[in-house]
Scaffold this motif. Structure first.
Motif, PDB file in Angstrom:
ATOM      1  N   VAL A  30       1.209  -0.623   0.161  1.00 49.52           N
ATOM      2  CA  VAL A  30      -0.138  -0.218  -0.176  1.00 49.52           C
ATOM      3  C   VAL A  30       0.780   1.666   0.536  1.00 49.52           C
ATOM      4  CG1 VAL A  30      -0.439  -0.235   2.905  1.00 49.52           C
ATOM      5  CG2 VAL A  30      -1.899   0.851   0.689  1.00 49.52           C
ATOM      6  N   LEU A  47      -9.485   1.855  -2.497  1.00 43.88           N
ATOM      7  CA  LEU A  47      -8.231   1.056  -1.572  1.00 43.88           C
ATOM      8  C   LEU A  47      -8.047   1.313   0.123  1.00 43.88           C
ATOM      9  CD1 LEU A  47      -4.922   0.647  -2.271  1.00 43.88           C
ATOM     10  CD2 LEU A  47      -4.296   2.461  -2.461  1.00 43.88           C
ATOM     11  N   LEU A  48      -8.456   1.772   0.423  1.00 35.54           N
ATOM     12  CA  LEU A  48      -9.017   1.786   1.962  1.00 35.54           C
ATOM     13  C   LEU A  48      -9.392   0.702   1.859  1.00 35.54           C
ATOM     14  CD1 LEU A  48      -8.309   2.768   4.518  1.00 35.54           C
ATOM     15  CD2 LEU A  48     -10.180   4.354   4.563  1.00 35.54           C
ATOM     16  N   MET A  51      -7.846  -2.603   1.242  1.00 41.32           N
ATOM     17  CA  MET A  51      -7.313  -2.733   2.811  1.00 41.32           C
ATOM     18  C   MET A  51      -7.381  -3.175   3.627  1.00 41.32           C
ATOM     19  SD  MET A  51      -4.293  -2.465   0.839  1.00 41.32           S
ATOM     20  CE  MET A  51      -2.706  -2.674   1.345  1.00 41.32           C
ATOM     21  N   GLN A  55      -7.239  -6.827   6.077  1.00 42.72           N
ATOM     22  CA  GLN A  55      -6.424  -6.147   7.064  1.00 42.72           C
ATOM     23  C   GLN A  55      -7.356  -6.905   7.948  1.00 42.72           C
ATOM     24  OE1 GLN A  55      -4.176  -5.739   8.931  1.00 42.72           O
ATOM     25  NE2 GLN A  55      -4.165  -4.510  10.314  1.00 42.72           N
ATOM     26  N   PHE A  90      -5.173   1.150  12.204  1.00 44.20           N
ATOM     27  CA  PHE A  90      -4.436   2.786  13.069  1.00 44.20           C
ATOM     28  C   PHE A  90      -2.921   2.414  13.413  1.00 44.20           C
ATOM     29  CE2 PHE A  90      -6.517   6.010  11.353  1.00 44.20           C
ATOM     30  CZ  PHE A  90      -8.396   5.520  11.459  1.00 44.20           C
ATOM     31  N   VAL A  96       3.299   1.217   9.008  1.00 46.23           N
ATOM     32  CA  VAL A  96       3.817   1.037   7.845  1.00 46.23           C
ATOM     33  C   VAL A  96       4.238   2.805   7.399  1.00 46.23           C
ATOM     34  CG1 VAL A  96       3.007   1.341   5.065  1.00 46.23           C
ATOM     35  CG2 VAL A  96       2.064  -0.662   6.613  1.00 46.23           C
ATOM     36  N   PHE A  97       3.625   3.627   7.430  1.00 48.36           N
ATOM     37  CA  PHE A  97       4.209   4.976   7.608  1.00 48.36           C
ATOM     38  C   PHE A  97       5.777   5.168   8.198  1.00 48.36           C
ATOM     39  CE2 PHE A  97       3.914   9.269   6.655  1.00 48.36           C
ATOM     40  CZ  PHE A  97       4.321   9.724   7.493  1.00 48.36           C
ATOM     41  N   LEU A 109       4.964  10.022   0.264  1.00 49.79           N
ATOM     42  CA  LEU A 109       3.862   9.147   1.358  1.00 49.79           C
ATOM     43  C   LEU A 109       3.016  10.179   2.187  1.00 49.79           C
ATOM     44  CD1 LEU A 109       2.062   6.187   1.461  1.00 49.79           C
ATOM     45  CD2 LEU A 109       4.303   6.110   3.520  1.00 49.79           C
ATOM     46  N   ILE A 113      -1.629  10.655   1.949  1.00 55.29           N
ATOM     47  CA  ILE A 113      -2.621  10.751   2.255  1.00 55.29           C
ATOM     48  C   ILE A 113      -2.878  11.495   2.662  1.00 55.29           C
ATOM     49  CG2 ILE A 113      -2.600   9.649   4.684  1.00 55.29           C
ATOM     50  CD1 ILE A 113      -0.457   8.030   4.605  1.00 55.29           C
ATOM     51  N   SER A 116      -5.713  12.101   0.325  1.00 56.13           N
ATOM     52  CA  SER A 116      -6.868  11.253  -0.738  1.00 56.13           C
ATOM     53  C   SER A 116      -7.548  11.064  -0.265  1.00 56.13           C
ATOM     54  CB  SER A 116      -6.052   9.525   0.457  1.00 56.13           C
ATOM     55  OG  SER A 116      -6.570  10.522   2.235  1.00 56.13           O
ATOM     56  N   ILE A 118      -9.508  12.184   2.834  1.00 63.90           N
ATOM     57  CA  ILE A 118      -9.998  12.073   4.023  1.00 63.90           C
ATOM     58  C   ILE A 118      -9.761  13.591   4.535  1.00 63.90           C
ATOM     59  CG2 ILE A 118      -9.450  11.899   6.967  1.00 63.90           C
ATOM     60  CD1 ILE A 118      -7.058   9.815   5.158  1.00 63.90           C
ATOM     61  N   HIS A 208     -13.091   6.897  13.565  1.00 64.86           N
ATOM     62  CA  HIS A 208     -13.271   6.290  12.239  1.00 64.86           C
ATOM     63  C   HIS A 208     -14.414   6.963  11.742  1.00 64.86           C
ATOM     64  CE1 HIS A 208     -14.901   3.118  14.001  1.00 64.86           C
ATOM     65  NE2 HIS A 208     -15.875   2.520  12.927  1.00 64.86           N
ATOM     66  N   TRP A 215     -14.993  11.323   3.954  1.00 67.27           N
ATOM     67  CA  TRP A 215     -14.690  11.048   3.012  1.00 67.27           C
ATOM     68  C   TRP A 215     -14.664  11.461   1.850  1.00 67.27           C
ATOM     69  CZ3 TRP A 215     -10.206   7.572   4.021  1.00 67.27           C
ATOM     70  CH2 TRP A 215      -8.738   7.354   2.769  1.00 67.27           C
TER      71      TRP A 215
HETATM   72  O1  LIG Z   1      -4.406   1.471   3.294  1.00 64.52           O
HETATM   73  C1  LIG Z   1      -4.178   2.228   4.122  1.00 64.52           C
HETATM   74  N1  LIG Z   1      -4.287   1.818   5.375  1.00 64.52           N
HETATM   75  C2  LIG Z   1      -3.504   0.587   5.381  1.00 64.52           C
HETATM   76  C3  LIG Z   1      -4.769  -0.383   5.801  1.00 64.52           C
HETATM   77  C4  LIG Z   1      -4.483  -1.820   6.092  1.00 64.52           C
HETATM   78  C5  LIG Z   1      -3.533  -2.083   6.815  1.00 64.52           C
HETATM   79  C6  LIG Z   1      -2.357  -1.572   5.928  1.00 64.52           C
HETATM   80  C7  LIG Z   1      -2.398  -0.149   5.255  1.00 64.52           C
HETATM   81  C8  LIG Z   1      -4.392   3.888   4.264  1.00 64.52           C
HETATM   82  C9  LIG Z   1      -4.780   4.751   2.682  1.00 64.52           C
HETATM   83  C10 LIG Z   1      -5.667   4.153   1.736  1.00 64.52           C
HETATM   84  C11 LIG Z   1      -5.567   4.851   0.973  1.00 64.52           C
HETATM   85  C12 LIG Z   1      -5.575   6.060   0.947  1.00 64.52           C
HETATM   86  C13 LIG Z   1      -4.411   7.072   1.915  1.00 64.52           C
HETATM   87  C14 LIG Z   1      -4.177   6.051   2.983  1.00 64.52           C
HETATM   88  N2  LIG Z   1      -3.629   4.306   5.323  1.00 64.52           N
HETATM   89  C15 LIG Z   1      -3.724   4.917   6.725  1.00 64.52           C
HETATM   90  C16 LIG Z   1      -5.504   5.268   6.860  1.00 64.52           C
HETATM   91  C17 LIG Z   1      -6.159   6.189   6.574  1.00 64.52           C
HETATM   92  C18 LIG Z   1      -7.280   6.124   6.850  1.00 64.52           C
HETATM   93  C19 LIG Z   1      -7.346   5.248   7.613  1.00 64.52           C
HETATM   94  N3  LIG Z   1      -9.235   5.252   7.918  1.00 64.52           N
HETATM   95  C20 LIG Z   1      -9.867   4.786   8.691  1.00 64.52           C
HETATM   96  C21 LIG Z   1     -10.765   5.615   8.784  1.00 64.52           C
HETATM   97  C22 LIG Z   1     -10.884   6.295   8.356  1.00 64.52           C
HETATM   98  N4  LIG Z   1      -9.878   6.495   7.553  1.00 64.52           N
HETATM   99  N5  LIG Z   1      -7.189   4.578   7.684  1.00 64.52           N
HETATM  100  C23 LIG Z   1      -6.157   4.196   7.363  1.00 64.52           C
HETATM  101  N6  LIG Z   1      -3.106   5.483   6.772  1.00 64.52           N
HETATM  102  C24 LIG Z   1      -2.343   5.197   6.078  1.00 64.52           C
HETATM  103  C25 LIG Z   1      -0.128   5.615   6.209  1.00 64.52           C
HETATM  104  C26 LIG Z   1       0.178   4.797   5.674  1.00 64.52           C
HETATM  105  F1  LIG Z   1       2.154   4.560   5.788  1.00 64.52           F
HETATM  106  C27 LIG Z   1      -0.035   3.956   4.366  1.00 64.52           C
HETATM  107  F2  LIG Z   1       0.957   3.658   3.514  1.00 64.52           F
HETATM  108  C28 LIG Z   1      -1.383   3.573   4.315  1.00 64.52           C
HETATM  109  C29 LIG Z   1      -1.716   4.239   5.491  1.00 64.52           C
END
Ligand SMILES: O=C(NC1CCCCC1)[C@H](C1CCCCC1)n1c(-c2ccc(-n3cccn3)nc2)nc2cc(F)c(F)cc21
Length: 233
Positions: A30, A47-48, A51, A55, A90, A96-97, A109, A113, A116, A118, A208, A215
């Motif tokens: 991701v 994508l979210l 993923m 997850q 989260f 990951v971040f 990155l 985000i 994206s 949000i 969340h 979004w």
């Molecule tokens: O895919 C992501 N996270 C996955 C989920 C499963 C496990 C691995 C990562 C997203 C991503 C989806 C595409 C758009 C841009 C964000 N992401 C997020 C994120 C953002 C918002 C939310 N929300 C949850 C409820 C509402 N918002 N969750 C995760 N933080 C991230 C940090 C990274 F380094 C990063 F690389 C991606 C990240």
């Protein structure tokens, strides 16, 4: 100065949990995907949800390897999964971040985000959490055990036998505390700071549902599994 040592069975427990944690990780791609291209808010939302759905499936598999989890009441197992899925996502996103990346990649990155879809108001709490996780420079054992501690939170809604969950969580807390003392001898507060992140994680996770509905997309479509886990639709 008491000599802290990890017992044989604690070592075996950590090994099982860490191996399961590493086995059940959705591909890191991701971050790579986000670094490769700029996506529309619609594509990012899709994508979210993809993923997040995978997850949750991975989380279910991971919990089967937590010693004692399958001996819990079946409904309590579901309550723990439902109650921890958003926090686990989260926490995984933060990990990951926080991964070491070539110069400038983390900034790109973060930018991707931020753009994206949000809504702006959630960026500060989200990135504050990601950066506070990053500052801890957790080793993979600490990451795996911290996720396990999050899952084994006794006071999730609808958990009937909280004592049974508490006993499992205490087993993990005890070995994590020892590992922190051994891994960070110069920082006696490290274990406490690690647990402090779980408070920040719970606060972030409260947003969340609002993060999803705000979004910037016309139609917020969720998979059936996410409707179960996320308080949406
Ligand atoms: O895919 C992501 N996270 C996955 C989920 C499963 C496990 C691995 C990562 C997203 C991503 C989806 C595409 C758009 C841009 C964000 N992401 C997020 C994120 C953002 C918002 C939310 N929300 C949850 C409820 C509402 N918002 N969750 C995760 N933080 C991230 C940090 C990274 F380094 C990063 F690389 C991606 C990240």
């Amino acid at each position: 100065k008491e000599k802290v040592e990890i017992t044989k069975e604690q070592q075996a427990l950590v090994k099982v949990v860490v191996e399961a944690y590493n086995r059940h990780q959705i591909p890191q791609d991701v971050a790579k995907k986000l670094l490769q291209d700029q996506y529309s808010a619609e594509e990012n939302f899709l994508l979210l949800t993809e993923m997040a759905t995978s997850q949750v499936q991975v989380l279910v598999e991971f919990t089967k390897n937590i010693p004692g989890f399958l001996s819990l009441d079946r409904e309590d197992q579901i309550a723990l999964l439902k109650g921890s899925a958003v926090e686990a996502m989260f926490l995984r996103s933060a990990q990951v971040f926080s991964k070491k990346m070539p110069n400038g990649h983390t900034e790109v990155l973060e930018e991707r985000i931020r753009k994206s879809g949000i809504s702006e108001e959630f960026m500060t709490p989200m990135f504050n959490f990601y950066k506070s996780i990053g500052e801890l420079h957790m080793v993979e054992e600490e990451q795996a055990l911290l996720t396990t501690i999050t899952i084994l939170t006794p006071d999730r809604p609808y958990v009937k036998d909280q004592q049974a969950v508490e006993r499992l969580q205490e087993t993990i807390l005890d070995v994590l505390r020892k590992m922190c003392v051994l891994q960070h001898p110069q920082d006696p507060q490290y274990f406490a700071r690690l647990l402090g992140r779980l408070t920040e994680l719970r606060t972030l996770s409260h947003y969340h549902a609002e993060m999803l509905t705000s979004w910037r997309v016309n139609d917020h479509k969720f998979t059936p599994l996410l409707c179960e886990i996320w308080d949406v639709q």
